[in-house]
Design an enzyme around this catalytic site. Sequence first.
Site, PDB file in Angstrom:
ATOM      1  N   ASP A   1       1.579  17.765 -12.507  1.00 38.72           N
ATOM      2  CA  ASP A   1       0.772  18.464 -13.505  1.00 38.72           C
ATOM      3  C   ASP A   1      -0.655  18.555 -12.983  1.00 38.72           C
ATOM      4  O   ASP A   1      -1.055  17.789 -12.096  1.00 38.72           O
ATOM      5  CB  ASP A   1       0.797  17.733 -14.853  1.00 38.72           C
ATOM      6  N   SER A   2      -1.410  19.465 -13.573  1.00 34.56           N
ATOM      7  CA  SER A   2      -2.816  19.579 -13.197  1.00 34.56           C
ATOM      8  C   SER A   2      -3.606  18.357 -13.641  1.00 34.56           C
ATOM      9  O   SER A   2      -4.708  18.117 -13.143  1.00 34.56           O
ATOM     10  CB  SER A   2      -3.423  20.836 -13.811  1.00 34.56           C
TER      11      SER A   2
ATOM     12  N   CYS B   1       3.870  21.698 -15.701  1.00 37.12           N
ATOM     13  CA  CYS B   1       2.612  22.392 -15.942  1.00 37.12           C
ATOM     14  C   CYS B   1       2.947  23.862 -16.136  1.00 37.12           C
ATOM     15  O   CYS B   1       3.543  24.484 -15.251  1.00 37.12           O
ATOM     16  CB  CYS B   1       1.669  22.207 -14.753  1.00 37.12           C
TER      17      CYS B   1
ATOM     18  N   GLU C   1      -8.752  16.427 -21.095  1.00 41.51           N
ATOM     19  CA  GLU C   1      -9.047  15.764 -19.827  1.00 41.51           C
ATOM     20  C   GLU C   1     -10.312  14.907 -19.906  1.00 41.51           C
ATOM     21  O   GLU C   1     -10.444  13.915 -19.189  1.00 41.51           O
ATOM     22  CB  GLU C   1      -9.184  16.808 -18.708  1.00 41.51           C
TER      23      GLU C   1
ATOM     24  N   CYS D   1       1.553  24.465 -23.198  1.00 35.31           N
ATOM     25  CA  CYS D   1       0.840  23.693 -22.184  1.00 35.31           C
ATOM     26  C   CYS D   1       1.202  22.248 -22.454  1.00 35.31           C
ATOM     27  O   CYS D   1       1.157  21.798 -23.605  1.00 35.31           O
ATOM     28  CB  CYS D   1      -0.670  23.897 -22.288  1.00 35.31           C
TER      29      CYS D   1
ATOM     30  N   HIS E   1      -0.310  19.631 -21.986  1.00 37.39           N
ATOM     31  CA  HIS E   1      -1.403  18.824 -22.539  1.00 37.39           C
ATOM     32  C   HIS E   1      -1.418  18.860 -24.065  1.00 37.39           C
ATOM     33  O   HIS E   1      -1.856  17.908 -24.721  1.00 37.39           O
ATOM     34  CB  HIS E   1      -2.763  19.358 -22.056  1.00 37.39           C
TER      35      HIS E   1
END
Length: 276
Positions: free
Chosen positions: A12-13, A75, A161, A195, A197
């Site tokens: 994942d990013s 992702c 993040e 997403c 996240h």
Amino acid sequence: MNSNTSPIGIFDSGFGGLTVFKEIEKLLPQYDYLYLGDNARAPYGPRSFETVYHYTREAVQWFFDQGCPLVLLACNTASAKALKNIQQLDLPKMADPTRRVLGVIRPTTEVLGQFTQTGKVGVLGTSGTVRSNSYPIEMEKYWPDVEVFQQACPLWVPLIESNEHEGDGADYFVKKYLDQLFAQEKGIDTLLLGCTHYPLLLPKLKQHIPAHVTLVAQGEIVAKSLVDYLDRHPEMEARLSKGGDHRFCTTDDPLGFRKQAEVILGREIKAAGVHL
């Protein structure tokens, strides 16, 4: 995890893929796993197709170098912008073309239409995922009668993040993007968190959506799809090592990654820093 293992790679990013890993681990606890978050270069959403492809290809090669025969791009942006090229252009040229790279968009769209009664689905995603139109394109294949309405949420991943997603300031941006989506179509009854996240925003999201709207996160869907994939590909399943070992890596600060990952996973972990 020793050098002779063949773990499943999960990429994942940043932190978002941990929401997918958590569900995969529940269904497939016996396998070894190697997780990589490219936190140093997150978010991927605003970046160009070429940049996301370059970053993702670097990550996939890193996983292969660590002995992973199977890599999951947990992702949506990487799945939308890089997966097809990696599968069709890169894998056939590699020394071991039997290795595989999977994404999260196709398994999600295969089942997404089951959740809607009105035939109107909203997709919340990064700018890159929305611009790629991957969800409308894939949904047309599996659910041609379902209308898809997309909304880019460019500030959600940076909030997560930076660990600001639980604060009062996040409410403004959660409500802003939800209002923009429902302004497109009031009949939406299903919202996909497009997403990985975004499940970390679930408490905020539930405060700002109508009670009848179903929120769909990808973790369990992708985990079940991986179970099915391994059932259908015993040749790959046999290559995977089964020790229940987990290794977590980040391209940024391991201490910061570990603290956030432990909150998401609900347990202590170790994390290492790597360079791609």
